[in-house]
Every structure is written in C-alpha cells, then in structure tokens.
Write a protein that holds these residues in place. Structure first.
Motif, PDB file in Angstrom:
ATOM      1  N   TRP A   1     -12.100   0.753 -48.619  1.00  0.00           N
ATOM      2  CA  TRP A   1     -13.497   0.545 -48.217  1.00  0.00           C
ATOM      3  C   TRP A   1     -13.727  -0.865 -47.663  1.00  0.00           C
ATOM      4  N   SER A   2     -12.650  -1.561 -47.368  1.00  0.00           N
ATOM      5  CA  SER A   2     -12.745  -2.969 -46.979  1.00  0.00           C
ATOM      6  C   SER A   2     -12.480  -3.192 -45.497  1.00  0.00           C
ATOM      7  N   THR A   3     -13.169  -4.172 -44.953  1.00  0.00           N
ATOM      8  CA  THR A   3     -12.864  -4.704 -43.629  1.00  0.00           C
ATOM      9  C   THR A   3     -12.629  -6.199 -43.797  1.00  0.00           C
ATOM     10  N   TRP A   4     -11.507  -6.663 -43.250  1.00  0.00           N
ATOM     11  CA  TRP A   4     -11.127  -8.063 -43.390  1.00  0.00           C
ATOM     12  C   TRP A   4     -11.380  -8.794 -42.082  1.00  0.00           C
ATOM     13  N   PHE A   5     -11.798 -10.045 -42.198  1.00  0.00           N
ATOM     14  CA  PHE A   5     -12.096 -10.864 -41.030  1.00  0.00           C
ATOM     15  C   PHE A   5     -11.263 -12.136 -41.096  1.00  0.00           C
ATOM     16  N   CYS A   6     -10.755 -12.529 -39.945  1.00  0.00           N
ATOM     17  CA  CYS A   6      -9.819 -13.644 -39.920  1.00  0.00           C
ATOM     18  C   CYS A   6     -10.022 -14.442 -38.637  1.00  0.00           C
ATOM     19  N   VAL A   7      -9.959 -15.759 -38.746  1.00  0.00           N
ATOM     20  CA  VAL A   7     -10.029 -16.636 -37.586  1.00  0.00           C
ATOM     21  C   VAL A   7      -8.781 -17.518 -37.592  1.00  0.00           C
ATOM     22  N   ARG A   8      -8.087 -17.511 -36.471  1.00  0.00           N
ATOM     23  CA  ARG A   8      -6.827 -18.249 -36.354  1.00  0.00           C
ATOM     24  C   ARG A   8      -6.952 -19.394 -35.346  1.00  0.00           C
ATOM     25  N   GLY A   9      -6.111 -20.399 -35.535  1.00  0.00           N
ATOM     26  CA  GLY A   9      -6.040 -21.513 -34.613  1.00  0.00           C
ATOM     27  C   GLY A   9      -5.186 -21.179 -33.408  1.00  0.00           C
ATOM     28  N   GLU A  10      -5.038 -22.155 -32.516  1.00  0.00           N
ATOM     29  CA  GLU A  10      -4.294 -21.941 -31.277  1.00  0.00           C
ATOM     30  C   GLU A  10      -2.838 -21.578 -31.519  1.00  0.00           C
ATOM     31  N   ALA A  11      -2.281 -22.067 -32.627  1.00  0.00           N
ATOM     32  CA  ALA A  11      -0.884 -21.773 -32.933  1.00  0.00           C
ATOM     33  C   ALA A  11      -0.711 -20.454 -33.696  1.00  0.00           C
ATOM     34  N   GLY A  12      -1.811 -19.766 -33.942  1.00  0.00           N
ATOM     35  CA  GLY A  12      -1.739 -18.491 -34.644  1.00  0.00           C
ATOM     36  C   GLY A  12      -1.902 -18.595 -36.142  1.00  0.00           C
ATOM     37  N   GLU A  13      -2.084 -19.818 -36.654  1.00  0.00           N
ATOM     38  CA  GLU A  13      -2.235 -19.999 -38.097  1.00  0.00           C
ATOM     39  C   GLU A  13      -3.633 -19.570 -38.548  1.00  0.00           C
TER      40      GLU A  13
END
Length: 203
Positions: A54-66
């Motif tokens: 039932w979950s949706t995950w949110f993620c923000v990465r930097g230019e290097a993909g981290e």
C-alpha cells in the motif's frame, strides 16, 4: 499504482516507485535506515510491519545519482493499519492505539534527507513530490508523525504549515524505538488538502 516514474527537476532527479520495483525500494529503505541510524535512532521490530503493498516511495537524487532525500506515503485500506494506528498512546492504561476510520486517508512517514544544503533542498522537493501525489489521490487527510527532538524535521514541517493533530492529540511510541538510548515519543501530525496545496506552491 505507478511502477516507476523518473522526472528531472532543477539539478535533481525525482522518482516515484512502488513495490513492483523492489530493487529501488530496497535502496530507498537502506538510505532511510542509514540516515536514522546516523542521527542515533534505533527502530524496534514493531515498526517493521510490511506495508509495501500500500506504499508509494518518493526519492530525490543528486547529479551523480546519489539519494539526497526520500520518504513514503502509505494508503489506508479496510484491511491494513497505518503507522499512526500501530503506535501505542503514551501514558495510557490499559495500552491503547488510535484508529483511523476514514479509508480515504494516508500516512506520510519515513522522511529522511542528507544533512547538507543540497539534502535540505532535496527534502523540500521530495515533500512537493509527495504532496502532488496526495493531491492527485484526493485524500481527505494525510497523517504522519515527528519527533520533537529532531529539530531539522520539526523546522521543515513547520515551514510548510504542517501542524500537530487535533484529532489524535496524545503522544505515541513504538516499544523499543529509541534515540541515543532514550525512548522516542512522537507527535502525530495532520496534513490537510489546503496544506498540501501550500506545500506545492511554496516549494
């Protein structure tokens, strides 16, 4: 639910992912766990209930993909219990938990971000990403909680207008969850439709 959505905004890469992308979910979970551990938090096994379906995950990465920031939104269903429903109310005998009766709601949780200027920017962007999702889902209310001893989270929440819950006013805890050896007591929050709109417009 969406499987995996990638969007580039500013110098960051945003992603929205569900349980059908287990490798990215695992990476996001590992990042969140590392951030919490670094801050001195030890989570009890009672917080490990599997809510991935039932979950949706949110993620923000930097230019290097981290990964710089991440969080999760759990949708309420008749057959599941949100994290705020799993926590125990402080100073209650016998032990009691809160119950959410409205199924058109969600729980916003596991907010984590790197302790850098870029991490803070990414956290705000992650908030906006999650808020847009909640607006699209048209939830009547979004809940969550924070630890008042975590000033970075409290400051971030306060800046975007997220307030302590009036419906669930008492502190809650998970047995065995500690911060530097001290039991963690959590304040439940409410994020209204208007607050979600404010988050998107401010960030």
């Amino acid at each position: 639910m969406s499987h995996l959505l990638l969007t580039r905004k500013n110098s960051f890469l945003e992603s929205k992912v569900d349980f059908s992308s287990p490798e990215e979910v695992a990476e996001i979970k590992a990042f969140i766990q590392a951030i919490f551990s670094r801050k001195g938090y030890t989570k009890s096994s009672s917080t490990n209930v599997d809510l991935d379906r039932w979950s949706t995950w949110f993620c923000v990465r930097g230019e290097a993909g981290e990964i710089l920031a991440a969080m999760r939104v759990v949708e309420k269903r008749p057959y599941n219990f949100l994290p705020i429903e799993q926590a125990i109310i402080c100073d209650e005998t016998p032990l009691r938990r809160y119950a959410v009766e409205n199924y058109n709601t969600a729980d916003w949780n596991n907010v984590a971000f790197s302790n850098t200027r870029e991490g803070l920017k990414a956290a705000k962007q992650c908030f906006a990403l999650a808020a847009r999702f909640c607006i699209e889902k048209n939830y009547d209310m979004v809940y969550g909680f924070y630890d008042l001893k975590n000033p970075a989270i409290v400051k971030l929440y306060s800046k975007v207008g997220i307030l302590p819950s009036e419906i669930f006013p008492k502190l809650v805890y998970f047995p065995g969850s500690t911060l530097n050896g001290t039991n963690v007591e959590l304040t439940i929050i409410e994020i209204t439709k208007q607050t979600l709109q404010n988050i998107v417009s401010k960030i």
